[in-house]
Design an enzyme around this catalytic site. Structure first.
Site, PDB file in Angstrom:
ATOM      1  N   HIS A   1      13.306  49.855 -56.444  1.00  0.00           N
ATOM      2  CA  HIS A   1      12.135  49.855 -57.177  1.00  0.00           C
ATOM      3  C   HIS A   1      11.692  51.266 -57.291  1.00  0.00           C
ATOM      4  O   HIS A   1      11.084  51.506 -58.288  1.00  0.00           O
ATOM      5  CB  HIS A   1      11.343  49.037 -57.200  1.00  0.00           C
ATOM      6  CG  HIS A   1      11.712  47.635 -56.885  1.00  0.00           C
ATOM      7  ND1 HIS A   1      11.174  46.882 -56.903  1.00  0.00           N
ATOM      8  CD2 HIS A   1      12.648  47.861 -57.559  1.00  0.00           C
ATOM      9  CE1 HIS A   1      11.283  45.072 -56.853  1.00  0.00           C
ATOM     10  NE2 HIS A   1      12.357  45.553 -57.302  1.00  0.00           N
TER      11      HIS A   1
ATOM     12  N   ASN B   1       9.642  49.164 -51.504  1.00  0.00           N
ATOM     13  CA  ASN B   1       8.327  49.924 -51.514  1.00  0.00           C
ATOM     14  C   ASN B   1       8.658  51.064 -52.515  1.00  0.00           C
ATOM     15  O   ASN B   1      10.042  51.456 -52.598  1.00  0.00           O
ATOM     16  CB  ASN B   1       7.414  50.555 -50.566  1.00  0.00           C
ATOM     17  CG  ASN B   1       7.438  48.594 -49.666  1.00  0.00           C
ATOM     18  OD1 ASN B   1       7.498  47.616 -50.187  1.00  0.00           O
ATOM     19  ND2 ASN B   1       7.106  48.972 -48.609  1.00  0.00           N
TER      20      ASN B   1
ATOM     21  N   ARG C   1      -2.905  55.622 -57.060  1.00  0.00           N
ATOM     22  CA  ARG C   1      -1.868  55.322 -56.658  1.00  0.00           C
ATOM     23  C   ARG C   1      -0.728  56.090 -56.156  1.00  0.00           C
ATOM     24  O   ARG C   1      -1.009  56.176 -54.158  1.00  0.00           O
ATOM     25  CB  ARG C   1      -1.367  53.736 -57.048  1.00  0.00           C
ATOM     26  CG  ARG C   1      -1.732  52.329 -57.378  1.00  0.00           C
ATOM     27  CD  ARG C   1      -1.161  51.277 -57.924  1.00  0.00           C
ATOM     28  NE  ARG C   1       0.330  51.555 -56.786  1.00  0.00           N
ATOM     29  CZ  ARG C   1       1.457  51.270 -57.611  1.00  0.00           C
ATOM     30  NH1 ARG C   1       1.798  50.655 -58.827  1.00  0.00           N
ATOM     31  NH2 ARG C   1       2.321  50.864 -56.228  1.00  0.00           N
TER      32      ARG C   1
ATOM     33  N   ASN D   1       6.234  38.044 -41.158  1.00  0.00           N
ATOM     34  CA  ASN D   1       4.930  38.371 -42.162  1.00  0.00           C
ATOM     35  C   ASN D   1       3.389  36.809 -42.044  1.00  0.00           C
ATOM     36  O   ASN D   1       4.209  36.363 -41.239  1.00  0.00           O
ATOM     37  CB  ASN D   1       5.869  37.383 -43.888  1.00  0.00           C
ATOM     38  CG  ASN D   1       4.754  37.553 -45.202  1.00  0.00           C
ATOM     39  OD1 ASN D   1       4.430  37.769 -44.953  1.00  0.00           O
ATOM     40  ND2 ASN D   1       5.758  37.760 -45.575  1.00  0.00           N
TER      41      ASN D   1
HETATM   42  C1  BJW Z   1       2.548  41.665 -44.621  1.00  0.00           C
HETATM   43  C2  BJW Z   1       1.596  41.702 -43.766  1.00  0.00           C
HETATM   44  C3  BJW Z   1       2.070  42.646 -42.710  1.00  0.00           C
HETATM   45  C4  BJW Z   1       1.151  41.418 -45.798  1.00  0.00           C
HETATM   46  N1  BJW Z   1       2.887  43.290 -42.019  1.00  0.00           N
HETATM   47  N2  BJW Z   1       3.950  41.517 -43.125  1.00  0.00           N
HETATM   48  C5  BJW Z   1      15.518  35.182 -62.248  1.00  0.00           C
HETATM   49  C6  BJW Z   1      14.373  33.946 -62.251  1.00  0.00           C
HETATM   50  C7  BJW Z   1      12.837  34.643 -63.085  1.00  0.00           C
HETATM   51  C8  BJW Z   1      11.818  35.472 -62.959  1.00  0.00           C
HETATM   52  C9  BJW Z   1      13.366  37.114 -63.362  1.00  0.00           C
HETATM   53  C10 BJW Z   1      14.483  37.163 -62.795  1.00  0.00           C
HETATM   54  N3  BJW Z   1      15.321  37.494 -62.626  1.00  0.00           N
HETATM   55  C11 BJW Z   1      14.200  38.579 -63.400  1.00  0.00           C
HETATM   56  C12 BJW Z   1      13.129  38.080 -63.575  1.00  0.00           C
HETATM   57  C13 BJW Z   1      12.026  39.128 -63.539  1.00  0.00           C
HETATM   58  C14 BJW Z   1      11.273  39.634 -62.960  1.00  0.00           C
HETATM   59  C15 BJW Z   1      10.653  39.041 -61.344  1.00  0.00           C
HETATM   60  O1  BJW Z   1      11.466  39.056 -61.349  1.00  0.00           O
HETATM   61  N4  BJW Z   1       9.687  38.323 -62.017  1.00  0.00           N
HETATM   62  C16 BJW Z   1       9.532  37.160 -61.471  1.00  0.00           C
HETATM   63  C17 BJW Z   1       7.677  37.768 -60.992  1.00  0.00           C
HETATM   64  C18 BJW Z   1       9.491  35.656 -61.656  1.00  0.00           C
HETATM   65  N5  BJW Z   1      12.263  40.821 -62.114  1.00  0.00           N
HETATM   66  C19 BJW Z   1      12.674  42.011 -63.511  1.00  0.00           C
HETATM   67  O2  BJW Z   1      12.132  42.183 -63.785  1.00  0.00           O
HETATM   68  C20 BJW Z   1      12.889  42.812 -62.152  1.00  0.00           C
HETATM   69  N6  BJW Z   1      14.604  43.381 -63.422  1.00  0.00           N
HETATM   70  C21 BJW Z   1      15.063  42.638 -63.457  1.00  0.00           C
HETATM   71  O3  BJW Z   1      15.773  41.351 -62.975  1.00  0.00           O
HETATM   72  O4  BJW Z   1      16.017  43.530 -64.698  1.00  0.00           O
HETATM   73  C22 BJW Z   1      16.837  41.779 -64.820  1.00  0.00           C
HETATM   74  C23 BJW Z   1      16.640  41.036 -65.905  1.00  0.00           C
HETATM   75  C24 BJW Z   1      15.028  42.133 -66.424  1.00  0.00           C
HETATM   76  C25 BJW Z   1      14.736  40.615 -67.372  1.00  0.00           C
HETATM   77  C26 BJW Z   1      14.957  39.232 -67.408  1.00  0.00           C
HETATM   78  C27 BJW Z   1      16.117  39.134 -66.524  1.00  0.00           C
HETATM   79  C28 BJW Z   1      17.005  40.476 -65.902  1.00  0.00           C
HETATM   80  C29 BJW Z   1      12.458  44.560 -61.876  1.00  0.00           C
HETATM   81  C30 BJW Z   1      11.637  44.378 -61.433  1.00  0.00           C
HETATM   82  C31 BJW Z   1      10.686  45.147 -61.318  1.00  0.00           C
HETATM   83  C32 BJW Z   1       8.930  45.293 -59.843  1.00  0.00           C
HETATM   84  N7  BJW Z   1       8.661  45.712 -59.816  1.00  0.00           N
HETATM   85  C33 BJW Z   1       7.115  45.747 -58.949  1.00  0.00           C
HETATM   86  C34 BJW Z   1       6.355  46.999 -59.291  1.00  0.00           C
HETATM   87  C35 BJW Z   1       7.177  48.659 -59.080  1.00  0.00           C
HETATM   88  C36 BJW Z   1       6.079  49.578 -59.002  1.00  0.00           C
HETATM   89  C37 BJW Z   1       4.814  49.843 -58.556  1.00  0.00           C
HETATM   90  O5  BJW Z   1       5.008  49.539 -57.448  1.00  0.00           O
HETATM   91  O6  BJW Z   1       4.257  49.453 -59.406  1.00  0.00           O
HETATM   92  O7  BJW Z   1       8.212  46.138 -57.526  1.00  0.00           O
HETATM   93  S1  BJW Z   1       6.718  44.668 -59.015  1.00  0.00           S
HETATM   94  C38 BJW Z   1       5.724  44.448 -57.372  1.00  0.00           C
HETATM   95  O8  BJW Z   1       6.685  43.178 -56.428  1.00  0.00           O
HETATM   96  C39 BJW Z   1       6.736  44.993 -56.456  1.00  0.00           C
HETATM   97  C40 BJW Z   1       7.185  44.881 -55.540  1.00  0.00           C
HETATM   98  O9  BJW Z   1       8.563  45.553 -55.325  1.00  0.00           O
HETATM   99  C41 BJW Z   1       7.444  43.898 -56.199  1.00  0.00           C
HETATM  100  C42 BJW Z   1       7.664  42.837 -53.994  1.00  0.00           C
HETATM  101  O10 BJW Z   1       6.287  42.662 -54.188  1.00  0.00           O
HETATM  102  P1  BJW Z   1       6.384  42.448 -52.555  1.00  0.00           P
HETATM  103  O11 BJW Z   1       7.204  43.434 -51.443  1.00  0.00           O
HETATM  104  O12 BJW Z   1       6.880  41.181 -52.410  1.00  0.00           O
HETATM  105  O13 BJW Z   1       5.176  41.964 -52.376  1.00  0.00           O
HETATM  106  P2  BJW Z   1       3.981  40.812 -52.476  1.00  0.00           P
HETATM  107  O14 BJW Z   1       2.615  41.766 -52.152  1.00  0.00           O
HETATM  108  O15 BJW Z   1       4.437  39.725 -53.275  1.00  0.00           O
HETATM  109  O16 BJW Z   1       4.420  40.639 -50.898  1.00  0.00           O
HETATM  110  C43 BJW Z   1       3.461  40.898 -49.597  1.00  0.00           C
HETATM  111  C44 BJW Z   1       3.713  40.431 -48.924  1.00  0.00           C
HETATM  112  O17 BJW Z   1       3.703  40.715 -47.335  1.00  0.00           O
HETATM  113  C45 BJW Z   1       3.250  39.371 -48.760  1.00  0.00           C
HETATM  114  O18 BJW Z   1       3.715  37.747 -48.328  1.00  0.00           O
HETATM  115  C46 BJW Z   1       1.848  39.192 -46.834  1.00  0.00           C
HETATM  116  O19 BJW Z   1       1.940  37.718 -46.569  1.00  0.00           O
HETATM  117  C47 BJW Z   1       3.250  40.194 -46.620  1.00  0.00           C
HETATM  118  N8  BJW Z   1       2.161  40.847 -46.036  1.00  0.00           N
HETATM  119  N9  BJW Z   1       0.477  41.637 -44.482  1.00  0.00           N
HETATM  120  C48 BJW Z   1       3.786  41.945 -42.827  1.00  0.00           C
HETATM  121  N10 BJW Z   1       1.024  43.358 -41.791  1.00  0.00           N
END
Ligand code: BJW
Length: 250
Positions: free
Chosen positions: A120, A103, A71, A218
């Protein structure tokens, strides 16, 4: 659509404090895959529990290291697109603009945005399991092992990408700043995020509760669409330059 573009431009042109929250969608037009889109999204093809958790790394460090190296190469070949450039241009035109990105690709900075909070982490930066940080690939050059070992004198702990995996805390200062800025802004522009990952997904709600106007760009509806005052449905690389052009014409 032009009517909505005008509305968005009008809100942005009057913003006193603008926060722009971005996700993987902004970089899609640069050739970097998103996470949750059906078929093409990274999580449609790969298991996040194996690749994006500390437990996954400890169980199979080579697999995780190699996946992030793959990546990293994608990111290094990518260029900022018209969406990133329009966001950088907004910083020049409006009084107070902050980008908060989920990102890890660094493309906002490459496009010229100067105030960027990376929630992140950054895929071009590394740290070891004992916490020695700010390592670059140059610091790890010449090592044959995957992952390499920490070059800090006497350490030799495994090195990992400096990104935030599931279950890990975000950098406290970065998150505090992002939360404070979201609460204080009068306009939030949300671009290319599904709004499912916490705590990033709470930031628009903080802005909304403080009565900020919310604009979303979006092609799809997201978990955040319900609080958006204006939803621009389409790719960021096409719509953001159109919004910028209307602001520029004023
Ligand atoms: C377009 C387009 C175009 C397409 N133009 N748009 C509370 C409730 C439930 C769960 C939790 C909670 N608090 C914490 C959690 C757990 C967890 C979580 O949220 N889980 C959920 C999935 C349920 N969160 C965590 O673990 C976080 N830590 C934390 O909170 O610590 C304290 C804690 C720990 C444990 C328990 C409780 C509290 C850390 C989160 C880390 C996320 N890491 C990643 C990987 C990063 C490294 C890597 O790159 O490999 O981050 S996962 C991945 O998702 C990455 C992204 O930054 C993140 C968000 O994704 P994003 O950017 O939204 O992408 P997509 O693919 O989802 O969406 C893309 C969008 O673009 C779509 O809508 C398309 O339609 C659109 N699109 N083309 C404009 N041309």
């Amino acid at each position: 659509m032009q009517n909505l573009v005008q509305q968005a431009a009008d809100i942005l042109a009057h913003a006193r404090r603008l926060v722009i929250l971005t996700g993987a969608g902004i970089s899609k037009e640069s050739g970097i895959p998103t996470f949750r889109e059906a078929q093409q999204g990274l999580w449609a093809q790969h298991d996040p529990q194996r690749l994006a958790t500390l437990q996954g790394f400890l169980a199979n460090p080579t697999l995780v290291w190699d996946w992030y190296q793959f990546r990293l190469r994608l990111v290094e070949q990518a260029q900022p697109n018209a969406g990133h450039r329009a966001i950088a241009a907004l910083e020049q035109r409006l009084p107070d603009v902050e980008v908060i990105t989920q990102n890890v690709d660094g493309l906002h900075g490459q496009a010229g945005s100067r105030r960027v909070l990376e929630l992140h982490g950054n895929i071009r930066r590394f740290k070891c399991l004992r916490g020695h940080g700010n390592l670059t690939m140059a610091d790890l050059a010449g090592q044959a092992s995957a992952p390499p070992l920490c070059p800090h004198p006497g350490c030799k702990a495994k090195v990992r990408p400096d990104v935030v995996w599931f279950g890990e805390n975000l950098d406290y200062r970065v998150l505090q700043q992002a939360a404070a800025d979201s609460e204080a802004c009068d306009v939030m522009l949300i671009v290319g995020t599904s709004g499912v990952v916490q705590p990033a997904a709470s930031l628009p709600y903080q802005a909304w509760k403080s009565r900020a106007r919310i604009i979303e760009v979006n092609p799809e509806k997201s978990e955040l669409s319900d609080i958006a005052h204006v939803h621009l449905s389409g790719p960021a690389g096409e719509l953001l330059p159109r919004v910028l052009a209307v602001i520029g014409d004023r």
